[in-house]
Design a protein around this motif. Structure first.
Motif, short mmCIF file in Angstrom:
data_model
loop_
_atom_site.label_atom_id
_atom_site.label_comp_id
_atom_site.label_asym_id
_atom_site.label_seq_id
_atom_site.Cartn_x
_atom_site.Cartn_y
_atom_site.Cartn_z
N SER A 168 0.75 -1.20 -0.09
CA SER A 168 0.03 0.03 0.05
C SER A 168 0.72 1.19 0.05
CB SER A 168 -1.01 -0.15 1.19
OG SER A 168 -1.96 1.27 1.24
N LEU A 169 1.99 1.35 0.69
CA LEU A 169 2.66 2.50 0.97
C LEU A 169 3.48 2.58 -0.53
CD1 LEU A 169 4.46 2.02 4.25
CD2 LEU A 169 2.64 3.62 3.71
N GLU A 170 3.97 1.57 -1.06
CA GLU A 170 4.67 1.74 -2.44
C GLU A 170 3.81 1.93 -3.47
OE1 GLU A 170 8.39 -1.61 -1.59
OE2 GLU A 170 6.29 -2.41 -2.94
N THR A 171 2.48 1.73 -3.26
CA THR A 171 1.84 1.81 -4.88
C THR A 171 0.44 2.53 -4.47
OG1 THR A 171 0.24 -0.13 -4.08
CG2 THR A 171 2.40 -0.60 -5.35
N PRO A 174 -5.32 0.92 -1.70
CA PRO A 174 -5.93 0.93 -0.54
C PRO A 174 -5.80 -0.23 0.40
CG PRO A 174 -7.65 0.77 -2.03
CD PRO A 174 -6.29 1.02 -2.77
N VAL A 175 -5.88 -0.16 1.73
CA VAL A 175 -6.00 -1.20 2.76
C VAL A 175 -7.41 -1.07 3.06
CG1 VAL A 175 -5.35 -1.98 5.00
CG2 VAL A 175 -3.69 -1.34 3.48
N VAL A 176 -8.10 -2.45 3.06
CA VAL A 176 -9.59 -2.37 3.57
C VAL A 176 -9.50 -2.71 5.08
CG1 VAL A 176 -11.84 -3.50 3.44
CG2 VAL A 176 -10.32 -3.12 1.39
N THR A 177 -10.17 -1.91 6.13
CA THR A 177 -10.38 -1.90 7.18
C THR A 177 -11.16 -3.15 7.72
OG1 THR A 177 -12.24 -0.54 7.68
CG2 THR A 177 -9.91 0.56 7.60
N ARG A 184 -5.86 4.83 2.81
CA ARG A 184 -4.45 5.00 2.21
C ARG A 184 -3.67 5.85 3.11
NH1 ARG A 184 -8.04 4.91 -2.07
NH2 ARG A 184 -7.51 3.59 -3.77
N ALA A 185 -2.36 5.67 3.09
CA ALA A 185 -1.50 6.47 3.83
C ALA A 185 -1.24 7.86 3.28
CB ALA A 185 -0.33 5.78 4.08
#
Length: 200
Positions: A168-171, A174-177, A184-185
């Protein structure tokens, strides 16, 4: 992907793109500190030991606004001592629940003697690693009393959690909670002049 490679990618990304977060990472925990987390109660999951042998959590004093919450949802990784104390607190909570016969609302819900806290947010949401034998052994569970999440599986393993974080950080993917929301960060400048990863 091998877990050490995932951790190498995480270090590289943070150092290059979020240096203030990278500076909050502690040096490796000692073998004694790692062994004290479970202290002959059970075998500490190997991935948890590998993480601590890379970074002993984050320094809670490293930034004026609090520790680096760069894991999805704003969780900050605990040091070995924090894991040890958190596990002992859960043991005590379980013991009290057995004494007052409230174990059904505690054991496997808010606490378990084989759960080891891995990370938490400043508001008290916890990620724990399940050390019980069975299908969720090694999984990362979430406890969020406000959202009524009681030991919900967030990731199947510690390695999976870190891999999804790195990707997620690299691309920017999104991360799903646990509640199904995509986050997203973003690297934002704080009022004190430091920078912080914020998941939105």
């Amino acid at each position: 992907m091998p877990f050490p490679d995932i951790l190498n990618r995480l270090d590289s990304w943070l150092e290059a793109h979020a240096p203030d977060e990278f500076r909050t990472l502690n040096p490796p925990a000692t073998a004694a500190q790692i062994s004290e987390v479970a202290e002959n109660r059970f075998d500490l999951h190997p991935e948890l030991g590998l993480w601590l042998a890379r970074h002993n959590g984050v320094s809670t004093w490293a930034r004026p606004g609090g520790p680096g919450g760069w894991l999805p949802g704003g969780h900050y990784p605990l040091a070995a001592e924090g894991m040890r104390l958190g596990q002992r607190d859960m043991e005590q909570e379980v013991a009290w629940s057995l004494e007052d016969e409230s174990e059904e609302s505690v054991i496997g819900t808010t606490a378990h003697v084989r759960w080891v806290p891995l990370a938490r947010t400043l508001s008290g949401v916890e990620l724990v690693v399940d050390h019980r034998e069975g299908p969720t052994q090694g999984a990362v569970l979430e406890i969020d009393q406000d959202a009524e999440l009681w030991g919900v599986v967030r990731w199947k393993s510690v390695a999976e959690m870190f891999e999804e974080t790195v990707v997620s950080l690299e691309t920017g993917h999104p991360v799903v909670t646990a509640l199904g929301r995509e986050i997203r960060a973003e690297y934002v400048r704080e009022d004190d002049g430091t920078w912080q990863l914020v998941w939105r």
